[in-house]
Design a protein around this motif. Structure first.
Motif, PDB file in Angstrom:
ATOM      1  N   PHE A  96       0.835  -1.202   0.000  1.00 42.73           N
ATOM      2  CA  PHE A  96       0.000   0.000   0.000  1.00 42.73           C
ATOM      3  C   PHE A  96       0.870   1.252   0.000  1.00 42.73           C
ATOM      4  N   MET A  97       1.895   1.275   0.848  1.00 44.61           N
ATOM      5  CA  MET A  97       2.766   2.452   0.933  1.00 44.61           C
ATOM      6  C   MET A  97       3.519   2.692  -0.375  1.00 44.61           C
ATOM      7  N   CYS A  98       3.818   1.630  -1.108  1.00 41.39           N
ATOM      8  CA  CYS A  98       4.542   1.764  -2.373  1.00 41.39           C
ATOM      9  C   CYS A  98       3.703   2.414  -3.469  1.00 41.39           C
ATOM     10  N   THR A  99       2.434   2.597  -3.220  1.00 38.94           N
ATOM     11  CA  THR A  99       1.587   3.263  -4.215  1.00 38.94           C
ATOM     12  C   THR A  99       1.632   4.781  -4.063  1.00 38.94           C
ATOM     13  N   PHE A 100       2.398   5.250  -3.092  1.00 38.27           N
ATOM     14  CA  PHE A 100       2.531   6.691  -2.865  1.00 38.27           C
ATOM     15  C   PHE A 100       3.915   7.152  -3.284  1.00 38.27           C
ATOM     16  N   ASP A 101       3.984   8.378  -3.739  1.00 33.21           N
ATOM     17  CA  ASP A 101       5.245   8.957  -4.212  1.00 33.21           C
ATOM     18  C   ASP A 101       5.949   9.641  -3.039  1.00 33.21           C
ATOM     19  N   ILE A 102       6.486   8.814  -2.147  1.00 30.00           N
ATOM     20  CA  ILE A 102       7.266   9.310  -1.013  1.00 30.00           C
ATOM     21  C   ILE A 102       8.589   8.540  -0.994  1.00 30.00           C
ATOM     22  N   ARG A 103       9.538   9.036  -0.218  1.00 28.00           N
ATOM     23  CA  ARG A 103      10.846   8.381  -0.151  1.00 28.00           C
ATOM     24  C   ARG A 103      10.686   6.962   0.390  1.00 28.00           C
ATOM     25  N   ASN A 104      11.501   6.066  -0.136  1.00 30.80           N
ATOM     26  CA  ASN A 104      11.423   4.654   0.248  1.00 30.80           C
ATOM     27  C   ASN A 104      11.599   4.434   1.741  1.00 30.80           C
ATOM     28  N   ILE A 105      12.482   5.194   2.359  1.00 33.33           N
ATOM     29  CA  ILE A 105      12.705   5.024   3.796  1.00 33.33           C
ATOM     30  C   ILE A 105      11.435   5.328   4.579  1.00 33.33           C
ATOM     31  N   PHE A 106      10.646   6.301   4.127  1.00 32.61           N
ATOM     32  CA  PHE A 106       9.385   6.621   4.802  1.00 32.61           C
ATOM     33  C   PHE A 106       8.343   5.522   4.586  1.00 32.61           C
ATOM     34  N   LYS A 107       8.405   4.898   3.423  1.00 35.91           N
ATOM     35  CA  LYS A 107       7.509   3.761   3.166  1.00 35.91           C
ATOM     36  C   LYS A 107       7.801   2.627   4.148  1.00 35.91           C
ATOM     37  N   VAL A 108       9.093   2.333   4.312  1.00 36.04           N
ATOM     38  CA  VAL A 108       9.495   1.251   5.210  1.00 36.04           C
ATOM     39  C   VAL A 108       9.154   1.605   6.656  1.00 36.04           C
ATOM     40  N   ILE A 109       9.528   2.787   7.092  1.00 32.92           N
ATOM     41  CA  ILE A 109       9.277   3.197   8.482  1.00 32.92           C
ATOM     42  C   ILE A 109       7.774   3.215   8.775  1.00 32.92           C
ATOM     43  N   SER A 110       6.990   3.770   7.862  1.00 36.51           N
ATOM     44  CA  SER A 110       5.530   3.802   8.059  1.00 36.51           C
ATOM     45  C   SER A 110       4.963   2.394   8.147  1.00 36.51           C
ATOM     46  N   SER A 111       5.439   1.506   7.297  1.00 35.25           N
ATOM     47  CA  SER A 111       4.965   0.119   7.307  1.00 35.25           C
ATOM     48  C   SER A 111       5.300  -0.574   8.615  1.00 35.25           C
ATOM     49  N   ILE A 112       6.512  -0.336   9.104  1.00 35.21           N
ATOM     50  CA  ILE A 112       6.921  -0.933  10.381  1.00 35.21           C
ATOM     51  C   ILE A 112       6.045  -0.395  11.511  1.00 35.21           C
ATOM     52  N   ILE A 113       5.863   0.913  11.546  1.00 34.23           N
ATOM     53  CA  ILE A 113       5.065   1.529  12.614  1.00 34.23           C
ATOM     54  C   ILE A 113       3.640   0.984  12.611  1.00 34.23           C
ATOM     55  N   ILE A 114       3.024   0.916  11.446  1.00 32.40           N
ATOM     56  CA  ILE A 114       1.641   0.420  11.350  1.00 32.40           C
ATOM     57  C   ILE A 114       1.571  -1.038  11.799  1.00 32.40           C
ATOM     58  N   GLY A 115       2.466  -1.875  11.285  1.00 33.67           N
ATOM     59  CA  GLY A 115       2.429  -3.296  11.615  1.00 33.67           C
ATOM     60  C   GLY A 115       2.699  -3.569  13.087  1.00 33.67           C
ATOM     61  N   VAL A 116       3.715  -2.938  13.648  1.00 36.38           N
ATOM     62  CA  VAL A 116       4.065  -3.161  15.055  1.00 36.38           C
ATOM     63  C   VAL A 116       2.987  -2.576  15.973  1.00 36.38           C
ATOM     64  N   THR A 117       2.446  -1.434  15.606  1.00 41.09           N
ATOM     65  CA  THR A 117       1.358  -0.847  16.405  1.00 41.09           C
ATOM     66  C   THR A 117       0.164  -1.782  16.448  1.00 41.09           C
TER      67      THR A 117
END
Length: 169
Positions: A96-117
Motif C-alpha cells: 500500500f505504501m509503495c503506491t505513494f510517491d514518497i521516499r522509500n525510507i518513509f515507506k518502510v518506516i511507516s509500514s513498520i510503525i503500522i504493523g508493530v502498532t
C-alpha cells in the motif's frame, strides 16, 4: 494524457487491493484474538495434529510417539501462525505504501510503525479475552513477521525491476 489516466487507475486499483488484503488480515487477526484461550488452543492443536499426521515419517509411529510430537510442535505452530499472518500484514502495508510517491525510507518506516502498532494493540486486546494474556514475545514474533513481509516485497520489487531493466537492453 491517456497513459497518465491509465497509470492513475492502475495505482488506485493497487491501493484498493492492498488495503483490502490488509483490512481482511486485520479482521482475521482480531477474530483470532477474540477467541477464548480454550478455543484458540483447540484450533492450533488441530492444526498441529494435522501437521503431525501428514508427515510420512511420523505416520508409522505409535500413538504415544505422535502425542509426544504434538505436544512439542504445538507451541511452534502457534508462534508460526503469529509470524505468518503478520508477514502478510508487513507485505500488504508495504504494498500500500509503495503506491505513494514518497521516499522509500518513509515507506518502510511507516509500514513498520503500522504493523508493530497493530501487533501491540492486538496483544492488549487479548488481555481482555478470557483465558488469554498479552505477550511481549508474541509482539516480537509479530514484528519479525512484519519485517519479513516488508523485506519480501522489497526483494520482489528489486527483482522485477532488474528483470525489466535487463529486458530493455
Amino acid at each position: 494524457m491517456e497513459k497518465t489516466i491509465k497509470f492513475k487507475k492502475n495505482l488506485i486499483l493497487k491501493r484498493i487491493l492492498f488495503i483490502i488484503i490488509l483490512l481482511f488480515t486485520f479482521y482475521i487477526i482480531f477474530n483470532f484474538s477474540s477467541q477464548d484461550g480454550e478455543t484458540s488452543g483447540n484450533i492450533s492443536r488441530r492444526v498441529t495434529v494435522f501437521v503431525v499426521e501428514i508427515l510420512s515419517k511420523i505416520k508409522t509411529m505409535d500413538v504415544s510417539s505422535k502425542l509426544y510430537y504434538i505436544e512439542r510442535l504445538h507451541p511452534i505452530i502457534r508462534k508460526l501462525a503469529h509470524f505468518s499472518i503478520y508477514t502478510v500484514v508487513g507485505f500488504s502495508v508495504m504494498g500500500f505504501m509503495c503506491t505513494f510517491d514518497i521516499r522509500n525510507i518513509f515507506k518502510v518506516i511507516s509500514s513498520i510503525i503500522i504493523g508493530v502498532t497493530y501487533a501491540i494493540t492486538d496483544e492488549i486486546h487479548q488481555g481482555f479475552t478470557p483465558g488469554r494474556a498479552p505477550s511481549v514475545t508474541d509482539v516480537c514474533i509479530d514484528s519479525m513477521g512484519v519485517l519479513t513481509g516488508i523485506f519480501i516485497l522489497i526483494t520482489l520489487i528489486v527483482f522485477v525491476e532488474s528483470i525489466v531493466n535487463w529486458l530493455k537492453r
